[in-house]
Structures are given as C-alpha cells and as structure tokens.
Design a protein around this motif. Structure first.
Motif, PDB file in Angstrom:
ATOM      1  N   PRO A 166       1.020  -1.330  -0.169  1.00  0.00           N
ATOM      2  CA  PRO A 166       0.109  -0.065   0.167  1.00  0.00           C
ATOM      3  C   PRO A 166       0.992   1.289  -0.077  1.00  0.00           C
ATOM      4  O   PRO A 166       1.992   1.186   0.465  1.00  0.00           O
ATOM      5  N   GLN A 167       0.317   2.279  -0.584  1.00  0.00           N
ATOM      6  CA  GLN A 167       1.113   3.769  -0.550  1.00  0.00           C
ATOM      7  C   GLN A 167       0.352   4.411   0.539  1.00  0.00           C
ATOM      8  O   GLN A 167      -0.700   4.785   0.776  1.00  0.00           O
ATOM      9  N   TRP A 168       1.274   4.478   1.534  1.00  0.00           N
ATOM     10  CA  TRP A 168       0.569   5.326   3.059  1.00  0.00           C
ATOM     11  C   TRP A 168       0.986   6.692   2.791  1.00  0.00           C
ATOM     12  O   TRP A 168       1.871   7.401   1.909  1.00  0.00           O
ATOM     13  N   GLU A 169       0.168   7.421   3.386  1.00  0.00           N
ATOM     14  CA  GLU A 169       0.289   8.926   3.291  1.00  0.00           C
ATOM     15  C   GLU A 169       1.051   9.383   4.689  1.00  0.00           C
ATOM     16  O   GLU A 169       1.614   8.799   5.475  1.00  0.00           O
ATOM     17  N   SER A 170       1.113  10.930   4.686  1.00  0.00           N
ATOM     18  CA  SER A 170       1.833  11.475   5.798  1.00  0.00           C
ATOM     19  C   SER A 170       1.038  11.594   7.009  1.00  0.00           C
ATOM     20  O   SER A 170       1.411  11.893   7.924  1.00  0.00           O
ATOM     21  N   ASN A 171      -0.368  11.398   6.853  1.00  0.00           N
ATOM     22  CA  ASN A 171      -1.334  11.756   7.984  1.00  0.00           C
ATOM     23  C   ASN A 171      -1.233  10.271   8.680  1.00  0.00           C
ATOM     24  O   ASN A 171      -1.841   9.062   8.140  1.00  0.00           O
ATOM     25  N   THR A 172      -1.011  10.371   9.903  1.00  0.00           N
ATOM     26  CA  THR A 172      -0.845   9.248  10.769  1.00  0.00           C
ATOM     27  C   THR A 172      -2.273   8.409  10.987  1.00  0.00           C
ATOM     28  O   THR A 172      -2.380   7.313  11.234  1.00  0.00           O
ATOM     29  N   PHE A 173      -3.217   9.367  11.347  1.00  0.00           N
ATOM     30  CA  PHE A 173      -4.469   8.854  11.462  1.00  0.00           C
ATOM     31  C   PHE A 173      -5.049   8.203  10.369  1.00  0.00           C
ATOM     32  O   PHE A 173      -5.739   6.964  10.356  1.00  0.00           O
ATOM     33  N   SER A 174      -5.014   8.546   9.247  1.00  0.00           N
ATOM     34  CA  SER A 174      -5.492   8.037   7.914  1.00  0.00           C
ATOM     35  C   SER A 174      -4.870   6.583   7.821  1.00  0.00           C
ATOM     36  O   SER A 174      -5.437   5.638   7.385  1.00  0.00           O
ATOM     37  N   ASN A 175      -3.627   6.728   8.098  1.00  0.00           N
ATOM     38  CA  ASN A 175      -2.756   5.347   7.898  1.00  0.00           C
ATOM     39  C   ASN A 175      -3.178   4.331   8.920  1.00  0.00           C
ATOM     40  O   ASN A 175      -3.579   2.926   8.645  1.00  0.00           O
ATOM     41  N   ARG A 176      -3.286   4.636  10.008  1.00  0.00           N
ATOM     42  CA  ARG A 176      -4.118   3.787  11.123  1.00  0.00           C
ATOM     43  C   ARG A 176      -5.346   3.278  10.618  1.00  0.00           C
ATOM     44  O   ARG A 176      -5.671   2.082  11.075  1.00  0.00           O
ATOM     45  N   GLN A 177      -6.140   4.213  10.209  1.00  0.00           N
ATOM     46  CA  GLN A 177      -7.548   3.939   9.883  1.00  0.00           C
ATOM     47  C   GLN A 177      -7.503   2.723   8.886  1.00  0.00           C
ATOM     48  O   GLN A 177      -8.406   1.865   8.982  1.00  0.00           O
ATOM     49  N   GLU A 178      -6.640   2.776   7.750  1.00  0.00           N
ATOM     50  CA  GLU A 178      -6.565   2.052   6.877  1.00  0.00           C
ATOM     51  C   GLU A 178      -5.988   0.683   7.072  1.00  0.00           C
ATOM     52  O   GLU A 178      -6.424  -0.434   6.877  1.00  0.00           O
TER      53      GLU A 178
END
Length: 207
Positions: A166-178
C-alpha cells in the motif's frame, strides 16, 4: 447493504459449519512434527491478530467497523469444500476441492500481509514504539509460516508473484484507519485459513 452483509456472513457460516476441523491426520508433505508446528503457528497468528485488534494502539480513536480485504488471493472460494447440498450461497464450489489451489492462495495471502505490515512500519506512525511492538510479533509469525511451512503451503512455489505494498500517506490517522481495516480483513482471512488447514489435515477431501 445490511441485507447483503447478512447474506454474505450467512454463506460463510454455512460453508464453515460444513467443514470438519479434525487435525488427527498429518498433511502428507510434512512430517508429523512440522505439521503440528504449522498448525500451532496458524492458531498463534489468529490469537495474535485477535489481541492486536482488541488493543487500544492500532485502532485507537477509530469507530468504524469497516473490513478491508485487498489481497488478490481468492482463498475463501479456493479453500471452500465441495458441498453435497445446494446451499443457495454464491460462494459454493461447483468443482472438486483442490488442495494445491487452496494452499497456493494461502501463500499469496501471507505474502501480501507480510508486505503490508512491513510497509506500514516504515510509514509515519502515531506512536512508533507502541505500534512496532504491536505489529512486529504478527509479522514474525507470518514470516515463520512462509519460511518453515512452505512445503505444505506452496503447492509449487513461494508465490513469486509481485506483491504491491500500500501507498501510505503522511497523515498518521488515515494510515492507522486503513491499517486497522486491513487487519480486520486479515483476521477474517486467518479464520478461513485455520478452518481450511483443519479440513486439509482431516483428509476428507481425498475420500
């Protein structure tokens, strides 16, 4: 959507309730010792992911119960036994059970989640120390299964297909959510895999 989810879950339950999960007969491609080791690793993986999802680290602050399955493996269908009665479920197999096909799909799943966890741990994390401590044991079990149980799981090879992380973002919340959603999917898939291994170990599909 609620009706579809109920129908899907009902089909999964009907399929799994028709599986005999006896582990008395070892898989022929492995010694009894290795078979027992792999069985324990799969059970450990399920318990590990269950505990992971029950912790307040990965899914902290995430209220959605959404489940995401992005692995290209078709394990749920490939590892479903042939039913003798018409269940009315779309997931019912119309062909005979293929042990090699089932095992090959399990290997694809392990390769995918190996890549997912490793890539996530390299992404920006809300709490690197806690999340690493939580996910590293899961990664260790997955890698042990791929390394030590390959004769049983390969059915040919160690899934040499390229796995796209997966291509993770810089937003840690969005990453944890996914990641939380994907680990929920992995939890469901691990239940399927454990039942599949019990079915294969029972030898019922060879009768």
């Amino acid at each position: 959507m609620a009706n579809f989810n109920f129908y899907f879950v009902s089909c999964v339950l009907l399929l799994t309730l028709n599986w005999r999960t006896s582990t008395g007969v070892p898989v022929p491609t492995l010694s009894a010792e290795n078979c027992a080791q792999c069985s324990m690793l799969f059970k450990s993986l399920l318990l590990n992911i269950t505990e992971l999802l029950n912790s307040d680290v990965l899914c902290f602050g995430i209220t959605s119960d959404t489940v995401v399955l992005k692995s290209k493996a078709d394990t749920a269908l490939a590892c479903a036994p042939t039913l003798t009665q018409n269940s009315g479920c779309a997931m019912q197999r119309t062909s005979s059970f293929s042990e090699s096909e089932c095992l090959s799909n399990i290997m694809k799943d392990l390769a995918y989640y190996d890549s997912v966890i490793k890539s996530y741990l390299k992404s920006p994390l809300r709490d690197a120390e806690q999340e690493t401590a939580l996910l590293q044991p899961t990664l260790g079990i997955v890698q042990s299964l791929r390394k030590n149980c390959s004769p049983m799981l390969n059915g040919g090879s160690d899934s040499s297909e390229e796995v796209t992380a997966p291509q993770w973002e810089s937003n840690t919340f969005s990453n944890r959510q996914e990641m939380c959603k994907m680990m929920r999917g992995f939890h469901i898939r691990t239940i399927t895999i454990n039942r599949a291994m019990g079915y294969i170990s029972s030898g019922d599909h060879r009768k």
